[in-house]
Scaffold this motif. Structure first.
Motif, PDB file in Angstrom:
ATOM      1  N   LYS A  25       0.773  -1.247  -0.048  1.00  0.00           N
ATOM      2  CA  LYS A  25      -0.002   0.024   0.175  1.00  0.00           C
ATOM      3  C   LYS A  25       0.973   1.079  -0.056  1.00  0.00           C
ATOM      4  CE  LYS A  25      -3.842   2.362   2.307  1.00  0.00           C
ATOM      5  NZ  LYS A  25      -4.744   2.365   3.283  1.00  0.00           N
ATOM      6  N   LEU A  26       0.740   2.096  -0.955  1.00  0.00           N
ATOM      7  CA  LEU A  26       1.528   3.100  -1.225  1.00  0.00           C
ATOM      8  C   LEU A  26       0.926   4.524  -0.928  1.00  0.00           C
ATOM      9  CD1 LEU A  26       3.387   2.244  -4.270  1.00  0.00           C
ATOM     10  CD2 LEU A  26       4.293   1.827  -2.040  1.00  0.00           C
ATOM     11  N   ILE A  27       1.474   5.564  -0.330  1.00  0.00           N
ATOM     12  CA  ILE A  27       1.055   6.930  -0.365  1.00  0.00           C
ATOM     13  C   ILE A  27       2.231   7.799  -1.120  1.00  0.00           C
ATOM     14  CG2 ILE A  27       0.757   9.035   0.846  1.00  0.00           C
ATOM     15  CD1 ILE A  27      -0.536   7.166   2.846  1.00  0.00           C
ATOM     16  N   VAL A  56      -2.097   5.663  -3.644  1.00  0.00           N
ATOM     17  CA  VAL A  56      -1.947   4.845  -5.073  1.00  0.00           C
ATOM     18  C   VAL A  56      -2.834   3.732  -4.873  1.00  0.00           C
ATOM     19  CG1 VAL A  56      -0.212   3.664  -6.513  1.00  0.00           C
ATOM     20  CG2 VAL A  56       0.213   5.617  -5.197  1.00  0.00           C
ATOM     21  N   THR A  57      -3.636   3.555  -6.035  1.00  0.00           N
ATOM     22  CA  THR A  57      -4.703   2.433  -6.433  1.00  0.00           C
ATOM     23  C   THR A  57      -4.317   1.786  -7.518  1.00  0.00           C
ATOM     24  OG1 THR A  57      -6.134   4.075  -7.225  1.00  0.00           O
ATOM     25  CG2 THR A  57      -6.356   3.434  -4.806  1.00  0.00           C
ATOM     26  N   LYS A  58      -4.435   2.444  -8.596  1.00  0.00           N
ATOM     27  CA  LYS A  58      -4.207   1.947  -9.944  1.00  0.00           C
ATOM     28  C   LYS A  58      -2.976   2.948 -10.639  1.00  0.00           C
ATOM     29  CE  LYS A  58      -9.001   0.179 -10.730  1.00  0.00           C
ATOM     30  NZ  LYS A  58     -10.218   0.270 -11.546  1.00  0.00           N
ATOM     31  N   GLY A  59      -2.375   2.315 -11.615  1.00  0.00           N
ATOM     32  CA  GLY A  59      -1.396   2.985 -12.374  1.00  0.00           C
ATOM     33  C   GLY A  59      -0.122   3.171 -11.687  1.00  0.00           C
ATOM     34  N   LYS A  81       1.430   0.017   8.109  1.00  0.00           N
ATOM     35  CA  LYS A  81       2.009  -0.824   7.042  1.00  0.00           C
ATOM     36  C   LYS A  81       1.785  -0.023   5.944  1.00  0.00           C
ATOM     37  CE  LYS A  81       1.367  -5.246   9.699  1.00  0.00           C
ATOM     38  NZ  LYS A  81       0.871  -6.701   9.415  1.00  0.00           N
ATOM     39  N   ILE A  82       2.226   1.189   5.837  1.00  0.00           N
ATOM     40  CA  ILE A  82       1.977   1.826   4.510  1.00  0.00           C
ATOM     41  C   ILE A  82       3.477   2.479   4.128  1.00  0.00           C
ATOM     42  CG2 ILE A  82       1.089   3.986   3.484  1.00  0.00           C
ATOM     43  CD1 ILE A  82      -1.161   3.991   5.654  1.00  0.00           C
ATOM     44  N   GLN A  83       3.603   2.195   2.811  1.00  0.00           N
ATOM     45  CA  GLN A  83       4.800   2.715   2.180  1.00  0.00           C
ATOM     46  C   GLN A  83       4.674   4.269   1.693  1.00  0.00           C
ATOM     47  OE1 GLN A  83       7.450   0.370   2.180  1.00  0.00           O
ATOM     48  NE2 GLN A  83       8.999   1.418   1.130  1.00  0.00           N
ATOM     49  N   HIS A  84       5.512   4.849   1.943  1.00  0.00           N
ATOM     50  CA  HIS A  84       5.663   6.255   1.589  1.00  0.00           C
ATOM     51  C   HIS A  84       6.588   6.802   0.334  1.00  0.00           C
ATOM     52  CE1 HIS A  84       2.563   8.205   4.594  1.00  0.00           C
ATOM     53  NE2 HIS A  84       3.074   7.213   5.139  1.00  0.00           N
ATOM     54  N   ASP A 103       2.039   7.315 -12.237  1.00  0.00           N
ATOM     55  CA  ASP A 103       0.640   8.109 -12.395  1.00  0.00           C
ATOM     56  C   ASP A 103       0.222   8.720 -11.159  1.00  0.00           C
ATOM     57  OD1 ASP A 103       0.657   7.061 -14.975  1.00  0.00           O
ATOM     58  OD2 ASP A 103      -0.808   5.443 -14.714  1.00  0.00           O
ATOM     59  N   ALA A 104       0.340   8.288 -10.058  1.00  0.00           N
ATOM     60  CA  ALA A 104      -0.212   8.984  -8.875  1.00  0.00           C
ATOM     61  C   ALA A 104       0.611  10.330  -8.626  1.00  0.00           C
ATOM     62  CB  ALA A 104       0.237   8.036  -7.650  1.00  0.00           C
ATOM     63  N   ILE A 105       1.849  10.565  -8.996  1.00  0.00           N
ATOM     64  CA  ILE A 105       2.315  11.528  -8.677  1.00  0.00           C
ATOM     65  C   ILE A 105       2.035  12.824  -9.701  1.00  0.00           C
ATOM     66  CG2 ILE A 105       4.594  11.063  -9.988  1.00  0.00           C
ATOM     67  CD1 ILE A 105       4.356  13.415  -6.721  1.00  0.00           C
ATOM     68  N   LYS A 106       1.653  12.362 -10.862  1.00  0.00           N
ATOM     69  CA  LYS A 106       1.212  13.078 -11.900  1.00  0.00           C
ATOM     70  C   LYS A 106      -0.355  13.782 -11.490  1.00  0.00           C
ATOM     71  CE  LYS A 106       3.864  10.992 -15.767  1.00  0.00           C
ATOM     72  NZ  LYS A 106       3.744  10.360 -16.919  1.00  0.00           N
ATOM     73  N   HIS A 107      -0.931  13.002 -10.899  1.00  0.00           N
ATOM     74  CA  HIS A 107      -2.398  13.270 -10.395  1.00  0.00           C
ATOM     75  C   HIS A 107      -2.302  14.025  -9.180  1.00  0.00           C
ATOM     76  CE1 HIS A 107      -6.846  12.889  -9.921  1.00  0.00           C
ATOM     77  NE2 HIS A 107      -6.287  12.368  -8.763  1.00  0.00           N
ATOM     78  N   VAL A 108      -1.168  14.024  -8.306  1.00  0.00           N
ATOM     79  CA  VAL A 108      -1.063  14.819  -7.369  1.00  0.00           C
ATOM     80  C   VAL A 108      -0.724  16.241  -7.808  1.00  0.00           C
ATOM     81  CG1 VAL A 108       0.444  15.509  -5.262  1.00  0.00           C
ATOM     82  CG2 VAL A 108      -0.349  12.974  -5.582  1.00  0.00           C
ATOM     83  N   ILE A 109       0.182  16.439  -8.706  1.00  0.00           N
ATOM     84  CA  ILE A 109       0.756  17.458  -9.389  1.00  0.00           C
ATOM     85  C   ILE A 109      -0.678  18.016  -9.949  1.00  0.00           C
ATOM     86  CG2 ILE A 109       2.090  18.595 -11.064  1.00  0.00           C
ATOM     87  CD1 ILE A 109       4.264  16.529 -10.403  1.00  0.00           C
ATOM     88  N   ALA A 110      -1.268  17.509 -10.577  1.00  0.00           N
ATOM     89  CA  ALA A 110      -2.356  17.980 -11.288  1.00  0.00           C
ATOM     90  C   ALA A 110      -3.468  18.616 -10.437  1.00  0.00           C
ATOM     91  CB  ALA A 110      -3.158  16.797 -12.100  1.00  0.00           C
ATOM     92  N   LYS A 111      -3.742  17.899  -9.301  1.00  0.00           N
ATOM     93  CA  LYS A 111      -4.815  18.732  -8.433  1.00  0.00           C
ATOM     94  C   LYS A 111      -4.084  19.951  -7.796  1.00  0.00           C
ATOM     95  CE  LYS A 111      -5.336  15.251  -5.372  1.00  0.00           C
ATOM     96  NZ  LYS A 111      -5.891  14.884  -4.210  1.00  0.00           N
TER      97      LYS A 111
END
Length: 302
Positions: free
Chosen positions: A169-171, A199-202, A234-237, A206-214
């Motif tokens: 599981k990633l953040i 992070v769910t899919k991609g 139990k989360i990976q950052h 893809d997640a970092i691009k979505h963060v920046i877009a927001k």
């Protein structure tokens, strides 16, 4: 040409990890020449000097020794083919490469992470190489992350992140910087935090691009700045260091990069990371953190 701002130049040097560069110049016929190199080094800020090395066996040796100057082009992560073009023998390496003369006259490649156009300050014989020391007359940088080369392979932010963690599981968080400031947002609990997303899919790229877009900013992900695990949850950052261009964010605000400016950051691990970033920004010596939310190690990039 306008005078060089030492602080802006120092910030440009500090933005980029050591990566792949293309050194360009004009020969005695004013034709463009160039070669791929990774020996680019900042020498001095006053006057602004940089150096590169060229092998005595290089066919460009004589032309560079007699050149009026040279440019150092730091390649972006999508310019692997340009790196290969300037590393291989070729009759005309500039035939399919977009470029223009820099303010000091040397060829500047388009689409890179940064360029430094220099007049020749000094040449030094050093064994089987010649050291070219140039005085920076003009420079520019972009938000495009740089291209790295390690142990015989190219390294980019996207390839390095996807290899970091799988089946976890990633953040993903964005450490977005601009003009000695970092973007912080409301964490929903009365404090401040970095922009982040689960992070769910991609995958992480893809997640970092979505963060920046927001955020509403024009920015691109650079290299991973921190990787740590919250062992309790139990989360990976994964934290990306990103460069932003001009513009106002949709959410949050830029605050100065200083330990005192981060007092309202509520997450202890994020606060510790930002305090380290403030120190490294002052020293201009950046490292990548590996560990968990309590302890780990910093591996410096240079």
């Amino acid at each position: 040409m306008t005078p060089i701002d030492p602080r802006a130049l120092r910030n440009a040097f500090g933005t980029f990890m050591t990566g792949v560069t293309v050194v360009t110049a004009l020969d005695h016929n004013k034709a463009p020449i160039g070669f791929t190199a990774n020996s680019f080094t900042s020498v001095s800020l006053d006057p602004p000097l940089v150096l590169v090395c060229v092998a005595n066996s290089s066919k460009n040796y004589a032309a560079l020794a007699g050149a009026d100057g040279f440019a150092v082009n730091i390649l972006a992560e999508n310019q692997i083919e340009i790196s290969n073009t300037f590393a291989r023998p070729s009759e005309d390496r500039f035939a399919h490469v977009a470029w223009h003369p820099g303010p000091a006259g040397s060829p500047v490649l388009q689409g890179g992470s940064a360029w430094f156009d220099c007049t020749m300050h000094q040449t030094v014989d050093a064994g089987d190489h010649m050291i070219l020391i140039g005085q920076v007359r003009a420079f520019d940088s972009s938000i495009h992350p740089g291209l790295g080369y390690v142990r015989g392979a190219y390294v980019t932010p996207s390839t390095s992140t996807e290899a970091i963690a799988q089946h976890a599981k990633l953040i993903v968080s964005a450490l977005i910087v601009r003009d000695n400031q970092v973007l912080l947002q409301d964490d929903g609990n009365g404090g401040l935090a970095l922009p982040e997303i689960d992070v769910t899919k991609g995958g992480a790229s893809d997640a970092i691009k979505h963060v920046i877009a927001k955020t509403g900013l024009r920015a691109e992900p650079g290299f991973v700045y921190a990787l740590y695990e919250d062992t309790g949850r139990k989360i990976q950052h994964i934290v990306f260091l990103c460069q932003a261009s001009d513009g106002a964010p949709h959410l949050g605000a830029f605050v100065p990069i200083s330990a005192s400016a981060f007092d309202d950051v509520t997450d202890p691990a994020t606060l510790s990371m930002l305090q380290r970033f403030a120190t490294e920004s002052t020293l201009e010596n950046y490292g990548v953190y590996y560990g968990n939310h309590n302890s780990g190690e910093v591996r410096f990039t240079a």
